[in-house]
Design an enzyme around this catalytic site. Structure first.
Site, PDB file in Angstrom:
ATOM      1  N   CYS A  66       0.805   4.148   4.161  1.00 27.45           N
ATOM      2  CA  CYS A  66       2.208   3.926   3.821  1.00 27.45           C
ATOM      3  C   CYS A  66       2.256   4.014   2.307  1.00 27.45           C
ATOM      4  CB  CYS A  66       2.712   2.564   4.289  1.00 27.45           C
ATOM      5  SG  CYS A  66       4.362   2.224   3.618  1.00 27.45           S
ATOM      6  N   CYS A  73       4.775   1.097   0.800  1.00 26.54           N
ATOM      7  CA  CYS A  73       4.402  -0.325   0.841  1.00 26.54           C
ATOM      8  C   CYS A  73       3.202  -0.500   1.771  1.00 26.54           C
ATOM      9  CB  CYS A  73       5.583  -1.193   1.247  1.00 26.54           C
ATOM     10  SG  CYS A  73       6.582  -0.565   2.608  1.00 26.54           S
ATOM     11  N   SER A  74       3.417  -1.023   2.967  1.00 29.36           N
ATOM     12  CA  SER A  74       2.270  -1.237   3.855  1.00 29.36           C
ATOM     13  C   SER A  74       2.701  -1.192   5.321  1.00 29.36           C
ATOM     14  CB  SER A  74       1.604  -2.573   3.537  1.00 29.36           C
ATOM     15  OG  SER A  74       2.561  -3.611   3.626  1.00 29.36           O
ATOM     16  N   CYS A  75       3.645  -0.303   5.688  1.00 31.68           N
ATOM     17  CA  CYS A  75       4.091  -0.192   7.076  1.00 31.68           C
ATOM     18  C   CYS A  75       2.886   0.106   7.969  1.00 31.68           C
ATOM     19  CB  CYS A  75       5.135   0.913   7.209  1.00 31.68           C
ATOM     20  SG  CYS A  75       6.644   0.540   6.292  1.00 31.68           S
TER      21      CYS A  75
HETATM   22 FE    FE Z   1       5.616   0.418   4.185  1.00 33.03          FE
END
Ligand code: FE
Length: 198
Positions: free
Chosen positions: A102, A105-107
């Protein structure tokens, strides 16, 4: 008045302050927070994704449903919840390797893999895997031949990608549970392969 930038306290302290604020105001209960933490520590993790992979390896009809509609197919096994919407499954094989990031961000597909590891959230991984995937994968221990095509999938709120790793040779006699035990979190993000038992 201009705010003076200050060094922020560490995440656990900020998290506690936030929890205290939310519970003081009656917005959430401490029990609800504990329940959520327990769920992600004990009930949700890469073992869920590994079950999906093992089923896809042993049941061609399930695999077809998984590739066609990831969210519905993992829901058949009871895996659903926050960040489990819009799951898109891509398959790794001899000639095509897929890896997930991602960049924003951190999906991450929580119901299948739990919470993302630190390296997945690291800005270095998020930027470099896009620009030089072969080099980054090699640094992470996965050396791919030059003729293997690499595709990097950028997860987001719209699509959360999940890798169906290649079933390793030498696993013909194994059942679903034994196969699931071989499947690692890293393989389901695409930074590793699944290996047959030694
Ligand atoms: Fe994300």
């Amino acid at each position: 008045m201009t705010a003076i930038p200050q060094k922020r306290p560490p995440a656990p302290i900020r998290t506690e302050a936030l929890e205290a604020l939310l519970t003081d105001r009656g917005l959430v209960t401490a029990e609800a927070i504990d329940g959520l933490i327990n769920r992600f520590v004990n009930d949700v993790g890469p073992m869920n994704g590994a079950k999906v992979v093992a089923k896809a390896w042993t049941d061609p009809e399930y695999k077809a449903r998984l590739m066609a509609d990831g969210t519905a197919a993992v829901g058949e096994l009871g895996f659903a919840g926050p960040q489990g919407e819009h799951i898109v499954v891509v398959e790794n094989d001899e000639k095509a390797h897929n890896v997930v990031v991602c960049t924003l961000c951190s999906c991450y597909p929580w119901p299948l893999l739990g919470l993302p590891p630190n390296w997945y959230k690291d800005p270095a991984y998020r930027s470099r895997i896009v620009r030089e995937p072969r080099a980054v994968l090699a640094e992470m221990g996965l050396e791919l031949d030059q003729d293997v095509a690499i595709t990097v999938w950028d997860s987001s709120a719209e699509n959360r990608y999940f890798i169906l790793p290649q079933r390793p040779d030498g696993t013909d006699g194994l059942g679903e549970d034994e196969l699931a035990a071989l499947v690692t979190r890293e393989a389901m993000v695409g930074v590793a392969k699944v290996h047959a038992p030694a």
